[in-house]
Enzyme design. Structure first.
Site, short mmCIF file in Angstrom:
data_model
loop_
_atom_site.label_atom_id
_atom_site.label_comp_id
_atom_site.label_asym_id
_atom_site.label_seq_id
_atom_site.Cartn_x
_atom_site.Cartn_y
_atom_site.Cartn_z
N CYS A 152 -23.36 -0.85 20.99
CA CYS A 152 -22.66 -1.41 22.17
C CYS A 152 -22.90 -1.17 23.48
CB CYS A 152 -21.02 -0.85 21.93
SG CYS A 152 -20.59 -0.77 20.22
N HIS A 198 -17.16 -1.36 27.87
CA HIS A 198 -17.30 -1.96 26.53
C HIS A 198 -15.98 -2.12 25.72
CE1 HIS A 198 -17.99 -2.47 22.37
NE2 HIS A 198 -17.85 -1.47 22.03
N ASN A 235 -13.42 -6.19 19.08
CA ASN A 235 -14.76 -5.33 19.59
C ASN A 235 -15.76 -6.06 19.15
OD1 ASN A 235 -16.99 -3.49 19.88
ND2 ASN A 235 -15.85 -1.79 19.33
O1 UT7 Z 1 -17.59 0.09 19.61
C1 UT7 Z 1 -18.06 1.20 18.92
C2 UT7 Z 1 -17.55 2.62 19.48
N1 UT7 Z 1 -16.52 2.73 18.69
C3 UT7 Z 1 -15.35 3.16 19.17
O2 UT7 Z 1 -15.42 3.30 20.19
C4 UT7 Z 1 -14.35 3.63 18.18
C5 UT7 Z 1 -13.71 4.74 18.63
N2 UT7 Z 1 -12.46 5.20 17.79
C6 UT7 Z 1 -11.28 4.63 17.71
O3 UT7 Z 1 -11.18 3.48 18.40
C7 UT7 Z 1 -10.01 5.02 16.77
O4 UT7 Z 1 -10.51 6.24 16.35
C8 UT7 Z 1 -9.77 3.96 15.49
C9 UT7 Z 1 -9.07 2.76 15.87
C10 UT7 Z 1 -11.09 3.70 14.75
C11 UT7 Z 1 -8.73 4.92 14.68
O5 UT7 Z 1 -7.73 5.11 15.46
P1 UT7 Z 1 -6.91 6.55 15.26
O6 UT7 Z 1 -5.95 6.62 16.17
O7 UT7 Z 1 -8.25 7.51 15.62
O8 UT7 Z 1 -6.76 6.77 13.90
P2 UT7 Z 1 -7.05 7.80 12.97
O9 UT7 Z 1 -8.30 7.44 11.98
O10 UT7 Z 1 -6.48 9.15 13.19
O11 UT7 Z 1 -5.66 7.43 11.85
C12 UT7 Z 1 -4.35 7.81 12.03
C13 UT7 Z 1 -3.45 7.12 10.90
C14 UT7 Z 1 -4.12 7.78 9.66
O12 UT7 Z 1 -3.19 8.17 8.66
P3 UT7 Z 1 -2.24 9.49 8.47
O13 UT7 Z 1 -3.49 10.49 7.75
O14 UT7 Z 1 -2.14 9.81 10.00
O15 UT7 Z 1 -1.12 9.15 7.60
C15 UT7 Z 1 -4.93 6.57 8.89
O16 UT7 Z 1 -4.98 6.52 7.51
O17 UT7 Z 1 -3.68 5.74 10.79
C16 UT7 Z 1 -4.08 5.55 9.27
N3 UT7 Z 1 -4.63 4.17 9.71
C17 UT7 Z 1 -4.17 2.98 9.72
N4 UT7 Z 1 -3.15 2.54 9.49
C18 UT7 Z 1 -2.97 1.15 9.48
C19 UT7 Z 1 -6.14 4.19 9.90
N5 UT7 Z 1 -6.46 2.97 9.98
C20 UT7 Z 1 -5.36 2.13 9.79
C21 UT7 Z 1 -5.20 0.75 9.89
N6 UT7 Z 1 -3.82 0.24 9.66
N7 UT7 Z 1 -6.15 -0.02 10.22
#
Ligand code: UT7
Length: 318
Positions: A119, A244, A274
């Site tokens: 990216c 980005h 993205n």
């Molecule tokens: O471009 C390349 C560089 N990449 C990035 O910059 C990505 C950086 N990371 C992120 O943008 C975020 O970490 C994500 C968007 C990937 C994930 O968001 P998050 O706020 O970190 O969510 P999380 O992984 O901590 O998950 C929070 C909750 C979990 O549920 P529990 O365990 O709290 O019950 C996940 O299972 O949200 C759940 N979850 C979802 N729920 C609905 C994870 N993905 C989803 C989803 N829909 N798609």
């Protein structure tokens, strides 16, 4: 020995972009995996994204974007002597995309290579183009960021499928009497290389979202500030901040810490998703097209992603 054609500066003459026509909404995704519109909008900031069909290749999108940037620059194919494509999702290992795209655009025997800094790739490629122009290695460079992430994402994996999308953006770089592309600040954090990976040709993209999120929201605002400092620009003087388009929460966190209060912040992710190396040229090209930023203003570009890699520079908006 002598070095001919040294020019004091380089500048972006024009941008161009291309997006595939198919729009995938959050509700569309919710039909195939356990996710929902509210979660995606609040945690990532995306409302919809564009996805290429099976018949539309990365090279097709790159050619479209490159052709538009070339047309907007007022130059023609014979003026270009170097083509660089930033990408991390090319289906074929060889040939590279740059030679194929250059040929399709009628650019005759240019230097042609691809850059993979994920990216951050567009900012790496732009810095390389600027150095090539200033050093006399090229007169005009076509720089393209293009990705077809849809073919590397598992469409039932909610941790990646809701984020990534397809598209392309491009810039034409040429000589300038004074510097209009600032010094690049680039680097990497290879100790975190496992945080985003496509392990081999049979694998899908996997990422440790929280690891990347923490890194992006804590390690990158100093890079953004340093890029301004090295260009002799105070963040308050920026017309635009174009990071980005990884996640709207990351974009807003970096913007807040940068303190570019007057700048228009690129939020292209809302409708484009993205698109990795394509996201920065795509976002700024669309901002210019919508008349949101003025020609001659200063924009800070900041790429970051897998590797982990990062790169940023200030440019004058064409
Ligand atoms: O471009 C390349 C560089 N990449 C990035 O910059 C990505 C950086 N990371 C992120 O943008 C975020 O970490 C994500 C968007 C990937 C994930 O968001 P998050 O706020 O970190 O969510 P999380 O992984 O901590 O998950 C929070 C909750 C979990 O549920 P529990 O365990 O709290 O019950 C996940 O299972 O949200 C759940 N979850 C979802 N729920 C609905 C994870 N993905 C989803 C989803 N829909 N798609």
């Amino acid at each position: 020995m002598r070095i001919p054609d040294i020019t004091p500066g380089a500048r972006v003459l024009a941008f161009g972009h291309y997006q595939p026509s198919t729009i995938v909404t959050n509700d569309d995704l919710a039909k195939n995996m356990d996710t929902n519109d509210e979660w995606i909008q609040s945690r990532v900031g995306i409302k919809e994204r564009r996805v290429a069909g099976p018949a539309e290749s990365l090279e097709d999108m790159a050619t479209q974007a490159g052709g538009k940037a070339l047309a907007a620059s007022g130059l023609s194919a014979e003026d270009i002597d170097l083509v660089i494509v930033a990408t991390c999702t090319l289906e074929s290992q060889i040939p590279n995309a740059a030679a194929v795209v250059a040929h399709r655009l009628g650019i005759d025997s240019p230097g042609a290579f691809d850059v993979n800094a994920a990216c951050a790739g567009f900012c790496y490629a732009l810095a390389t183009a600027s150095a090539a122009v200033r050093g006399g290695a090229a007169r005009h460079v076509l720089v393209i960021g293009a990705e077809k992430l849809s073919q590397w994402v598992e469409w039932t994996d909610r941790s990646t499928a809701v984020i990534f999308a397809d598209g392309a953006g491009a810039a034409v770089v040429g000589p300038s009497d004074e510097p209009r592309i600032g010094p690049v600040v680039w680097g990497s954090a290879g100790d975190k290389s496992e945080a985003i990976a496509i392990a081999d040709r049979d694998s899908f993209l996997r990422q440790e979202g929280q690891t990347v999120f923490r890194w992006a929201t804590t390690a990158l605002h100093p890079v953004a500030k340093e890029a301004c400092e090295r260009a002799g620009v105070d963040p308050s003087e920026l017309t635009a901040f174009v990071p980005h388009q990884a996640n709207l929460r990351i974009i807003e966190a970096i913007a807040r810490k940068l303190g570019a209060d007057q700048a228009v912040i690129a939020r292209d992710i809302v409708h484009a998703g993205n698109t990795s190396a394509a996201s920065i040229p795509l976002a700024i090209s669309r901002m210019i097209e919508r008349g949101e930023v003025r020609s001659g203003g200063l924009a800070l570009l900041l790429g970051f992603g897998a590797g982990l890699t990062y790169a940023g520079q200030v440019i004058e908006i064409p």
